[in-house]
Scaffold this motif. Structure first.
Motif, PDB file in Angstrom:
ATOM      1  N   GLN A 141       0.828  -1.207   0.000  1.00 12.29           N
ATOM      2  CA  GLN A 141       0.000   0.000   0.000  1.00 12.29           C
ATOM      3  C   GLN A 141       0.863   1.257   0.000  1.00 12.29           C
ATOM      4  N   GLY A 142       2.130   1.092   0.356  1.00 12.27           N
ATOM      5  CA  GLY A 142       3.036   2.232   0.409  1.00 12.27           C
ATOM      6  C   GLY A 142       3.485   2.586   1.807  1.00 12.27           C
ATOM      7  N   SER A 143       2.953   1.868   2.804  1.00 15.48           N
ATOM      8  CA  SER A 143       3.353   2.113   4.187  1.00 15.48           C
ATOM      9  C   SER A 143       4.723   1.497   4.452  1.00 15.48           C
ATOM     10  N   LYS A 144       5.502   2.152   5.293  1.00  9.63           N
ATOM     11  CA  LYS A 144       6.793   1.610   5.695  1.00  9.63           C
ATOM     12  C   LYS A 144       6.546   0.682   6.881  1.00  9.63           C
ATOM     13  N   VAL A 145       6.804  -0.603   6.682  1.00  2.00           N
ATOM     14  CA  VAL A 145       6.384  -1.630   7.639  1.00  2.00           C
ATOM     15  C   VAL A 145       7.577  -2.419   8.163  1.00  2.00           C
ATOM     16  N   VAL A 146       7.529  -2.772   9.444  1.00  2.49           N
ATOM     17  CA  VAL A 146       8.505  -3.704  10.003  1.00  2.49           C
ATOM     18  C   VAL A 146       7.748  -4.886  10.588  1.00  2.49           C
ATOM     19  N   LEU A 147       8.143  -6.068  10.172  1.00  2.00           N
ATOM     20  CA  LEU A 147       7.553  -7.324  10.656  1.00  2.00           C
ATOM     21  C   LEU A 147       8.512  -7.936  11.665  1.00  2.00           C
ATOM     22  N   ILE A 148       8.029  -8.159  12.875  1.00  2.00           N
ATOM     23  CA  ILE A 148       8.883  -8.642  13.970  1.00  2.00           C
ATOM     24  C   ILE A 148       8.497 -10.056  14.374  1.00  2.00           C
ATOM     25  N   ASP A 149       9.457 -10.949  14.367  1.00  2.00           N
ATOM     26  CA  ASP A 149       9.204 -12.307  14.836  1.00  2.00           C
ATOM     27  C   ASP A 149       9.383 -12.315  16.351  1.00  2.00           C
ATOM     28  N   LEU A 182      17.767  -5.298  11.889  1.00  2.00           N
ATOM     29  CA  LEU A 182      16.752  -4.905  10.915  1.00  2.00           C
ATOM     30  C   LEU A 182      17.213  -5.296   9.511  1.00  2.00           C
ATOM     31  N   GLN A 183      16.430  -6.140   8.838  1.00 11.22           N
ATOM     32  CA  GLN A 183      16.814  -6.619   7.513  1.00 11.22           C
ATOM     33  C   GLN A 183      15.756  -6.254   6.470  1.00 11.22           C
ATOM     34  N   PRO A 184      16.153  -5.778   5.301  1.00  8.78           N
ATOM     35  CA  PRO A 184      15.190  -5.494   4.235  1.00  8.78           C
ATOM     36  C   PRO A 184      14.616  -6.795   3.690  1.00  8.78           C
ATOM     37  N   ALA A 185      13.335  -6.783   3.353  1.00 14.33           N
ATOM     38  CA  ALA A 185      12.679  -7.978   2.842  1.00 14.33           C
ATOM     39  C   ALA A 185      12.574  -7.909   1.327  1.00 14.33           C
ATOM     40  N   LEU A 186      11.969  -8.931   0.731  1.00 14.39           N
ATOM     41  CA  LEU A 186      11.831  -9.004  -0.715  1.00 14.39           C
ATOM     42  C   LEU A 186      10.790  -8.030  -1.247  1.00 14.39           C
ATOM     43  N   VAL A 187      10.010  -7.423  -0.342  1.00  9.12           N
ATOM     44  CA  VAL A 187       8.969  -6.483  -0.726  1.00  9.12           C
ATOM     45  C   VAL A 187       9.426  -5.063  -0.397  1.00  9.12           C
ATOM     46  N   ARG A 188       9.197  -4.152  -1.330  1.00  5.93           N
ATOM     47  CA  ARG A 188       9.563  -2.759  -1.092  1.00  5.93           C
ATOM     48  C   ARG A 188       8.793  -2.212   0.109  1.00  5.93           C
ATOM     49  N   ASN A 189       9.457  -1.436   0.941  1.00  5.69           N
ATOM     50  CA  ASN A 189       8.882  -0.820   2.148  1.00  5.69           C
ATOM     51  C   ASN A 189       8.753  -1.780   3.324  1.00  5.69           C
ATOM     52  N   LEU A 190       9.138  -3.042   3.141  1.00  8.82           N
ATOM     53  CA  LEU A 190       9.005  -4.020   4.230  1.00  8.82           C
ATOM     54  C   LEU A 190      10.374  -4.398   4.784  1.00  8.82           C
ATOM     55  N   TYR A 191      10.477  -4.359   6.120  1.00  2.00           N
ATOM     56  CA  TYR A 191      11.698  -4.749   6.812  1.00  2.00           C
ATOM     57  C   TYR A 191      11.357  -5.827   7.840  1.00  2.00           C
ATOM     58  N   ILE A 192      12.334  -6.675   8.127  1.00  4.19           N
ATOM     59  CA  ILE A 192      12.114  -7.804   9.025  1.00  4.19           C
ATOM     60  C   ILE A 192      13.079  -7.750  10.204  1.00  4.19           C
ATOM     61  N   ILE A 193      12.549  -8.031  11.392  1.00  2.25           N
ATOM     62  CA  ILE A 193      13.396  -8.291  12.553  1.00  2.25           C
ATOM     63  C   ILE A 193      13.159  -9.749  12.923  1.00  2.25           C
ATOM     64  N   PRO A 194      14.098 -10.640  12.587  1.00  2.00           N
ATOM     65  CA  PRO A 194      13.926 -12.054  12.930  1.00  2.00           C
ATOM     66  C   PRO A 194      14.050 -12.268  14.426  1.00  2.00           C
ATOM     67  N   SER A 195      13.738 -13.450  14.866  1.00  2.00           N
ATOM     68  CA  SER A 195      13.745 -13.739  16.305  1.00  2.00           C
ATOM     69  C   SER A 195      15.142 -13.745  16.901  1.00  2.00           C
ATOM     70  N   GLY A 196      16.127 -14.198  16.113  1.00  2.00           N
ATOM     71  CA  GLY A 196      17.452 -14.422  16.656  1.00  2.00           C
ATOM     72  C   GLY A 196      17.486 -15.769  17.363  1.00  2.00           C
ATOM     73  N   PRO A 197      18.597 -16.124  17.973  1.00  2.00           N
ATOM     74  CA  PRO A 197      18.714 -17.406  18.684  1.00  2.00           C
ATOM     75  C   PRO A 197      17.653 -17.545  19.772  1.00  2.00           C
ATOM     76  N   ILE A 198      17.118 -18.742  19.926  1.00  2.00           N
ATOM     77  CA  ILE A 198      16.085 -18.982  20.933  1.00  2.00           C
ATOM     78  C   ILE A 198      16.682 -18.864  22.341  1.00  2.00           C
ATOM     79  N   PRO A 199      16.174 -17.943  23.158  1.00  2.00           N
ATOM     80  CA  PRO A 199      16.721 -17.724  24.501  1.00  2.00           C
ATOM     81  C   PRO A 199      16.067 -18.675  25.521  1.00  2.00           C
ATOM     82  N   PRO A 200      16.664 -18.811  26.683  1.00  2.00           N
ATOM     83  CA  PRO A 200      16.071 -19.678  27.717  1.00  2.00           C
ATOM     84  C   PRO A 200      14.940 -19.009  28.485  1.00  2.00           C
TER      85      PRO A 200
END
Length: 241
Positions: free
Chosen positions: A79-87, A121-139
């Protein structure tokens, strides 16, 4: 508010760029259109305050909340929004696999103080979309998600992005989502028709209400033509509680 979603390619999308990313692989599909309708309906739920951060969750595991949150994020970005998807599912992360990203450094590293925002913060395959992955599973996921650093992260991201989409664990299995619900603008429940138990969904809703979460509504996914007769024959839209 109840949002419905017809079962189609949502559970069997092509593997071109990611599992179940129908809004990217098949943007003209009826299910992709339903995600656009859901995006619009959620936007219209904000009367007094613009919704900038949303947690997607479910009552139990394997009910489709990750698929829905991923596709919702893509739809908002399109839609044109700047989005971050967080795991924010630090127990069973999946977003890095869906988008084909590295998961060595992510949310858990940031919350432990071992990484800065620009490092996770990592850029995704979609324009305007960024991803924050979970990282290593913590205890200690619940403790990390309840820390002050989460509030600081949300605040900083809201100043940089138009929309924050958080994929969180099922409500009835751990307390992580209850903790996250207190620092975002709203929560959306994903409820698979014919799979989720009414008692489980009710318990999840009560758990969220206990922490005064703003429950925007629920997305009824995996809806078949035969089952939709019980919902007035509508595959998508909005129904008040």
């Amino acid at each position: 508010m109840m949002f419905g979603m017809k079962k189609n390619k949502l559970d069997s999308t092509s593997q071109k760029h990611g599992v179940n990313l129908i809004t990217y692989n098949h943007p003209q599909d009826v299910v992709a259109e339903q995600f656009r309708t859901i995006r619009t309906n959620i936007q219209f739920t904000a009367v007094d305050k613009k919704i900038k951060s949303i947690v997607f969750t479910s009552s139990e595991p394997s009910e489709g909340k990750s698929t829905v949150s991923n596709n919702f994020a893509v739809t908002c970005a399109n839609q044109g929004s700047k989005v971050v998807l967080i795991d924010a599912d630090l127990r069973r992360p999946t977003i890095h696999k869906t988008f084909g990203l590295d998961n060595k450094v992510g949310l858990s590293n940031y919350l432990l103080g071992n990484a800065k925002l620009d490092e996770i913060l990592q850029p995704a395959l979609v324009r305007n979309l960024y991803i924050i992955p979970s990282g290593p599973i913590p205890p200690n996921p619940s403790e990390l998600l309840g820390s002050v650093r989460v509030k600081d992260l949300i605040k900083e991201l809201e100043s940089k992005f138009d929309m924050l989409v958080l994929d969180a664990p099922p409500v009835n299995t751990v307390t992580d989502t209850q903790v996250l619900a207190t620092v975002v603008d709203g929560v959306v429940m994903v409820v698979p028709q014919g799979i989720a138990m009414k008692a489980g969904v009710r318990h999840a809703r009560e758990s969220l209400e206990l922490v005064h979460a703003h429950i925007i509504g629920a997305i009824l996914n995996r809806v078949t033509v035969q089952k939709s007769v019980y919902y007035g024959g509508e595959y998508y839209g909005a129904e008040k509680k």
